[in-house]
Structures are given as structure tokens and as C-alpha cells.
Design a protein around this motif. Structure first.
Motif, PDB file in Angstrom:
ATOM      1  N   ALA A 276       0.777  -1.554   0.193  1.00 55.58           N
ATOM      2  CA  ALA A 276      -0.224   0.166   0.029  1.00 55.58           C
ATOM      3  C   ALA A 276       1.613   1.832   0.266  1.00 55.58           C
ATOM      4  CB  ALA A 276      -0.824  -0.380   1.804  1.00 55.58           C
ATOM      5  N   LEU A 277       1.722   0.978   0.895  1.00 61.59           N
ATOM      6  CA  LEU A 277       2.588   2.303   0.979  1.00 61.59           C
ATOM      7  C   LEU A 277       3.705   2.763  -0.849  1.00 61.59           C
ATOM      8  CD1 LEU A 277       4.588   4.589   2.282  1.00 61.59           C
ATOM      9  CD2 LEU A 277       6.252   3.262   2.727  1.00 61.59           C
ATOM     10  N   HIS A 278       3.961   1.425  -1.469  1.00 60.67           N
ATOM     11  CA  HIS A 278       4.718   1.828  -2.844  1.00 60.67           C
ATOM     12  C   HIS A 278       3.630   2.093  -3.353  1.00 60.67           C
ATOM     13  CE1 HIS A 278       8.342   0.248  -1.601  1.00 60.67           C
ATOM     14  NE2 HIS A 278       8.133  -1.306  -1.245  1.00 60.67           N
ATOM     15  N   ALA A 279       2.122   1.510  -3.267  1.00 59.58           N
ATOM     16  CA  ALA A 279       0.954   1.832  -4.224  1.00 59.58           C
ATOM     17  C   ALA A 279       1.056   3.756  -4.802  1.00 59.58           C
ATOM     18  CB  ALA A 279       0.121   1.428  -4.048  1.00 59.58           C
ATOM     19  N   GLY A 280       1.316   3.468  -3.027  1.00 62.33           N
ATOM     20  CA  GLY A 280       0.293   5.830  -2.369  1.00 62.33           C
ATOM     21  C   GLY A 280       1.297   6.327  -2.758  1.00 62.33           C
ATOM     22  N   VAL A 281       2.367   6.238  -2.956  1.00 61.35           N
ATOM     23  CA  VAL A 281       3.830   6.868  -2.643  1.00 61.35           C
ATOM     24  C   VAL A 281       4.082   7.385  -4.294  1.00 61.35           C
ATOM     25  CG1 VAL A 281       6.008   5.469  -2.853  1.00 61.35           C
ATOM     26  CG2 VAL A 281       5.436   7.710  -1.532  1.00 61.35           C
ATOM     27  N   GLY A 282       4.389   6.599  -5.107  1.00 63.97           N
ATOM     28  CA  GLY A 282       4.827   6.745  -6.720  1.00 63.97           C
ATOM     29  C   GLY A 282       3.994   8.659  -6.965  1.00 63.97           C
ATOM     30  N   PRO A 283       3.111   9.087  -6.850  1.00 67.10           N
ATOM     31  CA  PRO A 283       2.565  10.588  -7.691  1.00 67.10           C
ATOM     32  C   PRO A 283       3.625  11.465  -6.674  1.00 67.10           C
ATOM     33  CG  PRO A 283       0.829   8.982  -7.532  1.00 67.10           C
ATOM     34  CD  PRO A 283       2.313   8.445  -6.751  1.00 67.10           C
ATOM     35  N   THR A 284       3.310  11.070  -5.373  1.00 65.21           N
ATOM     36  CA  THR A 284       4.194  11.622  -3.597  1.00 65.21           C
ATOM     37  C   THR A 284       6.201  11.485  -5.092  1.00 65.21           C
ATOM     38  OG1 THR A 284       2.579  11.898  -2.346  1.00 65.21           O
ATOM     39  CG2 THR A 284       4.738  12.333  -2.481  1.00 65.21           C
TER      40      THR A 284
END
Length: 122
Positions: A103-111
Motif C-alpha cells: 500500500a505504501l509503494h502504491a500510494g507513494v508513486g505520485p508523491t
């Protein structure tokens, strides 16, 4: 993007990914840019994250794996995940043991992309 905008990105990351406790953005050499931090010393975290990133890059190079994306440090009570912001800098995320790494890897991409753009402008 200003320091306030960087902090807003870090706030969004903390809200979207359960388990994230704090985060810092730093230059590749470990100089603190901005921190969403409550428990640690952000300047020390930035320096340690830069060292971690450097070791990860070197290890990846030595084994022929290409460019580094992130380094995950797993401890008894949580994680430190350091993301490369291109060659310009890094994002270090400190999280508790309940962190869902995918979930972290998926959520952090655009950031990561937005923060990399910010550091490239500086």
C-alpha cells in the motif's frame, strides 16, 4: 512548489497510508529540505536516509540491478523506507509495524514524482 507544498504532500501521504508516522525530504547528500516529524530528529533522519540510499545504490550497482528505487529497513517495531527522488534527493518514511508495504509503494508513486520535480527546480 514551496516548502509548505512539500509538507502538504507529506501530510497527504500520512493520511492515505495507515502506519506512516513521519517523513522527511532531503537532498541526496542528506541536507534536510522539509520534515513531517514528531518523534525523531529530522536532520539526523535525513542524514541516515542519505547514507542508506547511497549504500543501496552501490549494492544495486555491484550486482548489476540497475537504478535504485527504494530501500526498506525492517526493524522490530516498524520500518524506514527510503525512496530515491531521481538523483536529486530522497524521501524517507518511518512507519509502525502495521505498515502495509504494498500500500505504501502504491500510494507513494505520485508523491515521489512531484517531490522529484520540486528538487530538480532548486
Amino acid at each position: 512548489m514551496t516548502k509548505e507544498a512539500v509538507l502538504a504532500e507529506l501530510d497527504v501521504l500520512r493520511e492515505q497510508v495507515p502506519g506512516v508516522l513521519e517523513a522527511v525530504v532531503a537532498s541526496a547528500d542528506g541536507l534536510l529540505v522539509a520534515a513531517d516529524s514528531e518523534g525523531s530528529r529530522p536532520e539526523v533522519l535525513a542524514a541516515l536516509a542519505a547514507t542508506t540510499l547511497g549504500l543501496g545504490r552501490r549494492a544495486g550497482y555491484e550486482v548489476g540491478m540497475g537504478g535504485l528505487h527504494e530501500v526498506v529497513v525492517r526493524c522490530d517495531r516498524g520500518y524506514m523506507v527510503v525512496y530515491a527522488l531521481r538523483e536529486e534527493g530522497l524521501l524517507a518514511v518511518v512507519a509502525d509495524e502495521g505498515l502495509d508495504i504494498p500500500a505504501l509503494h502504491a500510494g507513494v508513486g505520485p508523491t515521489v514524482e512531484r517531490l522529484a520535480d520540486v528538487l530538480a527546480e532548486v
